[in-house]
Design a protein around this motif. Structure first.
Motif, PDB file in Angstrom:
ATOM      1  N   LYS A  28      40.697  87.340  43.895  1.00 20.11           N
ATOM      2  CA  LYS A  28      41.263  87.717  45.202  1.00 20.11           C
ATOM      3  C   LYS A  28      40.741  89.072  45.659  1.00 20.11           C
ATOM      4  CE  LYS A  28      45.405  84.902  45.643  1.00 20.11           C
ATOM      5  NZ  LYS A  28      45.052  83.894  44.682  1.00 20.11           N
ATOM      6  N   ARG A  29      40.611  89.999  44.699  1.00 18.04           N
ATOM      7  CA  ARG A  29      40.083  91.327  45.033  1.00 18.04           C
ATOM      8  C   ARG A  29      38.634  91.241  45.491  1.00 18.04           C
ATOM      9  NH1 ARG A  29      42.270  95.677  40.512  1.00 18.04           N
ATOM     10  NH2 ARG A  29      44.471  95.545  41.033  1.00 18.04           N
ATOM     11  N   LYS A  30      37.855  90.370  44.827  1.00 15.29           N
ATOM     12  CA  LYS A  30      36.447  90.186  45.223  1.00 15.29           C
ATOM     13  C   LYS A  30      36.361  89.650  46.647  1.00 15.29           C
ATOM     14  CE  LYS A  30      34.149  89.600  40.768  1.00 15.29           C
ATOM     15  NZ  LYS A  30      33.610  88.662  39.798  1.00 15.29           N
ATOM     16  N   ASP A  31      37.210  88.657  46.948  1.00 11.92           N
ATOM     17  CA  ASP A  31      37.226  88.089  48.307  1.00 11.92           C
ATOM     18  C   ASP A  31      37.603  89.147  49.337  1.00 11.92           C
ATOM     19  OD1 ASP A  31      36.585  85.696  47.188  1.00 11.92           O
ATOM     20  OD2 ASP A  31      38.614  84.871  47.215  1.00 11.92           O
ATOM     21  N   LYS A  32      38.599  89.974  48.968  1.00 16.38           N
ATOM     22  CA  LYS A  32      39.062  91.028  49.879  1.00 16.38           C
ATOM     23  C   LYS A  32      37.947  92.045  50.123  1.00 16.38           C
ATOM     24  CE  LYS A  32      42.936  94.256  50.409  1.00 16.38           C
ATOM     25  NZ  LYS A  32      44.037  94.930  49.707  1.00 16.38           N
ATOM     26  N   LEU A  33      37.246  92.421  49.034  1.00 17.00           N
ATOM     27  CA  LEU A  33      36.143  93.379  49.158  1.00 17.00           C
ATOM     28  C   LEU A  33      35.032  92.831  50.035  1.00 17.00           C
ATOM     29  CD1 LEU A  33      35.499  95.037  45.675  1.00 17.00           C
ATOM     30  CD2 LEU A  33      36.158  96.164  47.771  1.00 17.00           C
ATOM     31  N   ARG A  34      34.759  91.518  49.853  1.00 15.34           N
ATOM     32  CA  ARG A  34      33.719  90.877  50.656  1.00 15.34           C
ATOM     33  C   ARG A  34      34.078  90.952  52.136  1.00 15.34           C
ATOM     34  NH1 ARG A  34      33.811  86.178  47.941  1.00 15.34           N
ATOM     35  NH2 ARG A  34      32.831  87.039  46.101  1.00 15.34           N
ATOM     36  N   ALA A  35      35.354  90.648  52.433  1.00 10.16           N
ATOM     37  CA  ALA A  35      35.821  90.691  53.832  1.00 10.16           C
ATOM     38  C   ALA A  35      35.753  92.116  54.381  1.00 10.16           C
ATOM     39  CB  ALA A  35      37.251  90.169  53.910  1.00 10.16           C
ATOM     40  N   GLU A  36      36.147  93.097  53.543  1.00  7.59           N
ATOM     41  CA  GLU A  36      36.115  94.501  53.988  1.00  7.59           C
ATOM     42  C   GLU A  36      34.688  94.952  54.232  1.00  7.59           C
ATOM     43  OE1 GLU A  36      38.146  96.929  51.166  1.00  7.59           O
ATOM     44  OE2 GLU A  36      40.128  96.223  51.779  1.00  7.59           O
ATOM     45  N   TYR A  37      33.759  94.479  53.368  1.00  5.50           N
ATOM     46  CA  TYR A  37      32.351  94.877  53.527  1.00  5.50           C
ATOM     47  C   TYR A  37      31.794  94.346  54.838  1.00  5.50           C
ATOM     48  CZ  TYR A  37      27.358  95.259  52.696  1.00  5.50           C
ATOM     49  OH  TYR A  37      26.021  95.555  52.813  1.00  5.50           O
ATOM     50  N   GLY A  61      44.578  92.848  22.419  1.00  4.59           N
ATOM     51  CA  GLY A  61      45.121  91.530  22.768  1.00  4.59           C
ATOM     52  C   GLY A  61      45.710  91.484  24.165  1.00  4.59           C
ATOM     53  N   ASP A  62      45.944  92.663  24.777  1.00  2.00           N
ATOM     54  CA  ASP A  62      46.487  92.693  26.141  1.00  2.00           C
ATOM     55  C   ASP A  62      45.450  92.210  27.146  1.00  2.00           C
ATOM     56  OD1 ASP A  62      48.884  93.657  25.314  1.00  2.00           O
ATOM     57  OD2 ASP A  62      48.521  95.748  25.875  1.00  2.00           O
ATOM     58  N   SER A  63      45.942  91.561  28.205  1.00  2.00           N
ATOM     59  CA  SER A  63      45.055  91.156  29.310  1.00  2.00           C
ATOM     60  C   SER A  63      45.111  92.241  30.370  1.00  2.00           C
ATOM     61  CB  SER A  63      45.515  89.831  29.913  1.00  2.00           C
ATOM     62  OG  SER A  63      45.419  88.814  28.943  1.00  2.00           O
ATOM     63  N   ILE A  64      43.937  92.639  30.879  1.00  2.00           N
ATOM     64  CA  ILE A  64      43.912  93.694  31.905  1.00  2.00           C
ATOM     65  C   ILE A  64      43.010  93.289  33.065  1.00  2.00           C
ATOM     66  CG2 ILE A  64      44.419  95.610  30.319  1.00  2.00           C
ATOM     67  CD1 ILE A  64      41.422  96.348  30.441  1.00  2.00           C
ATOM     68  N   ILE A  65      43.314  93.857  34.220  1.00  2.00           N
ATOM     69  CA  ILE A  65      42.443  93.716  35.389  1.00  2.00           C
ATOM     70  C   ILE A  65      41.904  95.104  35.702  1.00  2.00           C
ATOM     71  CG2 ILE A  65      44.487  93.824  36.923  1.00  2.00           C
ATOM     72  CD1 ILE A  65      42.710  92.168  38.921  1.00  2.00           C
ATOM     73  N   VAL A  66      40.582  95.194  35.875  1.00  2.03           N
ATOM     74  CA  VAL A  66      39.922  96.482  36.136  1.00  2.03           C
ATOM     75  C   VAL A  66      39.093  96.334  37.401  1.00  2.03           C
ATOM     76  CG1 VAL A  66      38.495  98.296  35.147  1.00  2.03           C
ATOM     77  CG2 VAL A  66      39.696  96.732  33.634  1.00  2.03           C
ATOM     78  N   GLY A  67      39.592  96.859  38.532  1.00  4.70           N
ATOM     79  CA  GLY A  67      38.854  96.702  39.795  1.00  4.70           C
ATOM     80  C   GLY A  67      38.703  95.232  40.117  1.00  4.70           C
ATOM     81  N   THR A  68      37.446  94.760  40.144  1.00  3.67           N
ATOM     82  CA  THR A  68      37.205  93.339  40.435  1.00  3.67           C
ATOM     83  C   THR A  68      36.807  92.568  39.179  1.00  3.67           C
ATOM     84  OG1 THR A  68      34.929  93.876  41.032  1.00  3.67           O
ATOM     85  CG2 THR A  68      36.520  93.746  42.822  1.00  3.67           C
ATOM     86  N   THR A  69      36.949  93.202  38.017  1.00  4.57           N
ATOM     87  CA  THR A  69      36.666  92.486  36.772  1.00  4.57           C
ATOM     88  C   THR A  69      37.961  92.375  35.949  1.00  4.57           C
ATOM     89  OG1 THR A  69      35.270  92.428  34.797  1.00  4.57           O
ATOM     90  CG2 THR A  69      35.956  94.583  35.540  1.00  4.57           C
ATOM     91  N   TYR A  70      37.922  91.577  34.890  1.00  2.19           N
ATOM     92  CA  TYR A  70      39.138  91.330  34.102  1.00  2.19           C
ATOM     93  C   TYR A  70      38.732  91.033  32.661  1.00  2.19           C
ATOM     94  CZ  TYR A  70      37.753  86.451  34.225  1.00  2.19           C
ATOM     95  OH  TYR A  70      37.052  85.288  34.055  1.00  2.19           O
ATOM     96  N   GLY A  71      39.702  90.884  31.808  1.00  2.00           N
ATOM     97  CA  GLY A  71      39.396  90.515  30.426  1.00  2.00           C
ATOM     98  C   GLY A  71      40.585  90.731  29.513  1.00  2.00           C
ATOM     99  N   ARG A  72      40.357  90.415  28.244  1.00  2.00           N
ATOM    100  CA  ARG A  72      41.390  90.598  27.212  1.00  2.00           C
ATOM    101  C   ARG A  72      40.815  91.584  26.207  1.00  2.00           C
ATOM    102  NH1 ARG A  72      42.234  87.675  22.661  1.00  2.00           N
ATOM    103  NH2 ARG A  72      44.330  87.683  21.781  1.00  2.00           N
ATOM    104  N   ILE A  73      41.591  92.598  25.853  1.00  2.00           N
ATOM    105  CA  ILE A  73      41.081  93.652  24.961  1.00  2.00           C
ATOM    106  C   ILE A  73      40.859  93.068  23.562  1.00  2.00           C
ATOM    107  CG2 ILE A  73      41.550  95.919  23.939  1.00  2.00           C
ATOM    108  CD1 ILE A  73      43.326  96.517  26.393  1.00  2.00           C
ATOM    109  N   ARG A  74      39.579  92.928  23.185  1.00  2.00           N
ATOM    110  CA  ARG A  74      39.245  92.357  21.872  1.00  2.00           C
ATOM    111  C   ARG A  74      39.269  93.428  20.781  1.00  2.00           C
ATOM    112  NH1 ARG A  74      34.413  90.947  21.275  1.00  2.00           N
ATOM    113  NH2 ARG A  74      33.432  91.290  23.296  1.00  2.00           N
TER     114      ARG A  74
END
Length: 699
Positions: free
Chosen positions: A465-474, A403-416
């Protein structure tokens, strides 16, 4: 810990934000800057309590309505704050120094007790704004037209337009705060010593192929994991936990040093101890040496398991002797490396090995705080047809729950759902426990860090935000160290240590290059050869170079195709030489800023020898198939056999059928002969190259 905004608290207390800010700062010592500042929920509860007491006092003494709260209340508050939230106040104080200056304008409008505050990003749709203003979209569009802005209900308007529009409806628009502070919190949150408890060590098993890594893991698993299933334990995930003397040890079942280094390249240092498996009848082999160098580069302690002690030719002393060549001296020889003779076949020494691992872990004092938000690393992940994105996580700190919400790198989700290493459903997992989870939006990469956050919306925003940051870094592309700009990086203080990986055709060359390079160290930069081996430059070498920011030097060897592709992708510098002194001179020149590259080698193409013909008075003709690029007449070529350069010359002839050809492209067959070389064999690679002049950059 949840927080509450000042303006929300002011509404609950029935006073204006401005009044509350004054009271918080002057009377209660809580540092806040504007109505958007946050107050810890614990503090807020105390303030509400004390305000309730204050109201009772006011009822008794109506004449003192505008006076400060009495000293008893204040003292009580200060005492409670000191006990419960001194640390939080300090953190809050640091965060609020960075609030936007826009608060100056806003504070002038805060005299109202009831006020509408709208949070938005850079843009907002007209429909969304009208909902937040609690006005009809027709009214909002009408006001926009009066302002000279033509916008439909689904069109977006910028912050300035929204701010002016909100003024007309007596509301305030503020920009949403970025999650940068939260990002810093996720990584740098330091636990109080009092909350730390011992955690199980995380072990990775490494070593040479066929030295018994898998057999040893199986022996440990069968003897130490409670075998509840028929025929032993079924492995569901790439990590598992065993019990010894009522203590747990977590093993990562990874494919050796490649996964170990790939994770380290992503900044995930998940292994506490490495068990280095060496066969007692075989000794140190190339991959063993590679594993040792990887562990040293990662600064991870090693326990050596001398396996196959049941074999007739087992000689543990020979292994210990060979280990000394790599700076590893066994404890019984007066060193500090634990060596344990074991046999995966007879189970001999396994208990001792695990006890030694626990002893090493005890020396490391591995601790974690189970009573906090969970964080850790992805061990492996996959896309399952029936279950979606499945990730194996290793919890490194805190506890995660279903039931916890987590962020993993540039992906996210809720532990089902969450499963342990035996495939059983579990509800929570603490430090050093591996689990398999379902519920992520995408498949994360192995080595990605995960963090538990308060809700799914926060996780989604942070992932975007992480995806945008990665895009800028790339787009900017991260810059690795290279010989051409080494001197400037040394001067700027970016490089204090130059890591080098040496690959050569014979062991003697490696030793000579190592010694010569290490003598180049000076006060400004230390030259360190982190790995040296015989053979072609492979993907593993490039991965290690990427993780350690190293340069690869090849002596009489070439990189394979995969290595070249990965090196280009990861911006790893590969230099190849035929003469040792040229390599040493180049690095010496680079260090003193005198490297002036004038020419660079450009590979034109590669062809594989399929058939060899011996023709009298002509010599050896090779029937070849061009694998990639093209071969051109009179180009320089090198003959490569098993990744090692055996001859360098020029093409003497190039033909298609009976006709001479100027060039032969990829996918076509040709006949060729190499100037002054007749020892061509089936399977040899003919690599055509040319030297191009490098235009010097203008200063």
């Amino acid at each position: 810990m949840s927080k509450i905004r000042v303006y929300e608290l002011s509404k609950e207390l029935g006073i204006s934000s401005k009044e509350l800010i004054t009271i918080l700062q002057e009377e209660f010592g809580v540092e806040v800057k504007n109505h958007m500042s946050v107050v810890e929920e614990e503090d807020a509860e105390l303030i509400k309590e004390l305000f309730a007491e204050k109201e009772k006092e006011k009822e008794k003494e109506e004449q003192n309505e505008n006076e400060a709260p009495n000293e008893d209340i204040k003292e009580k508050y200060e005492h409670l704050v000191d006990v419960n939230s001194q640390k939080n106040r300090k953190k809050n104080k640091g965060k609020n120094k960075n609030r936007n200056e826009e608060s100056t304008i806003i504070e002038e409008k805060e005299d109202r007790v009831e006020e509408t505050v709208i949070e938005m990003d850079e843009t907002i749709t007209v429909k969304e704004l009208s909902e937040k203003l609690e006005k009809s979209s027709t009214e909002v569009i009408k006001q926009l037209i009066f302002m000279g802005v033509m916008a439909g209900i689904n069109q977006e308007i910028d912050f300035e337009t929204a701010e002016k529009l909100a003024e007309k409806f007596e509301a305030i628009v503020v920009k949403k705060e970025s999650n940068e502070e939260e990002e810093v919190d996720l990584e740098e949150d330091v636990d109080d010593e009092a909350n730390l408890e011992d955690r199980p060590p995380v072990i990775t098993v490494m070593g040479h192929v066929d030295h018994g890594k898998t057999s040893l893991l199986d022996a440990i698993r069968k003897s130490k994991v409670t075998a509840t299933e028929a025929g032993g334990i079924t492995q569901h995930i790439g990590a598992y936990t065993v019990n010894i003397n009522e203590q747990k040890i977590t093993f990562l079942d990874t494919p050796g040093h490649e996964a170990f280094t790939a994770m380290r390249a992503r900044g995930a240092q998940i292994t506490d101890i490495v068990i280095l498996v060496v066969a007692a009848d075989d000794g140190i082999m190339p991959q063993t040496a590679e594993a040792i160098n990887h562990c040293k580069a990662a600064n991870v302690p090693m326990v050596v398991a001398i396996n196959k002690m049941d074999r007739p030719g087992a000689n543990p002393d020979k292994v210990k002797q060979e280990l000394t060549e790599y700076g590893l001296v066994s404890e019984d020889w007066g060193g500090d490396v634990i060596c344990v003779p074991v046999s995966a076949h007879t189970k001999e020494g396994i208990d001792t090995l695990l006890e030694m691992v626990l002893l090493t872990a005890e020396m490391l004092e591995l601790k974690a705080n189970a009573n906090r938000n969970g964080k850790g690393t992805v061990v492996e992940s996959k896309l399952d047809k029936g279950r979606g994105a499945v990730a194996t996580l290793l919890v490194q700190n805190g506890t995660i729950n279903v039931g916890d919400s987590i962020i993993v790198g540039t992906t996210y989700g809720r532990i089902r759902a969450m499963f342990d290493d035996k495939g059983k459903k579990i509800k929570s997992a603490g430090p050093s426990i591996p689990v398999e989870i379902l519920g992520l939006s995408e498949v994360p990469a192995a080595g990605d860090r995960f963090h538990q956050v308060k809700d799914e919306k926060t996780a989604r925003d942070m992932a975007e935000k992480r995806k945008d940051k990665l895009r800028a870094e790339y787009l900017q592309s991260t810059h690795k160290v290279s010989l051409e700009d080494l001197y400037s990086q040394i001067k700027e203080g970016k490089v204090k240590e130059l890591n080098i990986i040496v690959k050569a055709d014979v062991q003697g060359s490696i030793e000579a290059i190592k010694q010569s390079l290490q003598k180049l160290s000076n006060d400004e930069v230390k030259v360190r050869v982190i790995h040296g081996a015989v053979g072609a430059i492979t993907e593993t070498d490039v991965t290690l170079a990427s993780a350690s920011n190293a340069i690869i030097i090849g002596f009489n060897v070439r990189p394979n195709d995969n290595a070249v592709a990965i090196a280009e992708k990861d911006a790893v510098d590969i230099k190849t030489y035929r003469v040792i002194y040229n390599a040493i001179d180049d690095i010496k020149s680079a260090m003193v800023g005198m490297l002036e590259p004038e020419y660079k080698e450009v590979v034109l193409g590669k062809a594989e020898v399929r058939q060899v013909y011996k023709i009298s008075n002509v010599g050896t003709i090779a029937g070849c198939y061009v694998l990639d690029g093209k071969l051109t007449r009179n180009s320089s070529v090198r003959v490569i056999r098993d990744g090692i350069v055996i001859f360098e010359s020029e093409l003497a002839s190039l033909k298609r059928f009976k006709d001479d050809a100027k060039e032969v492209a990829s996918g076509y067959e040709c006949g060729l002969s190499v100037e002054k070389f007749n020892d061509l064999k089936d399977g040899d690679i003919i690599e055509a190259f040319t030297m191009e002049e490098i235009k010097k950059k203008e200063l």
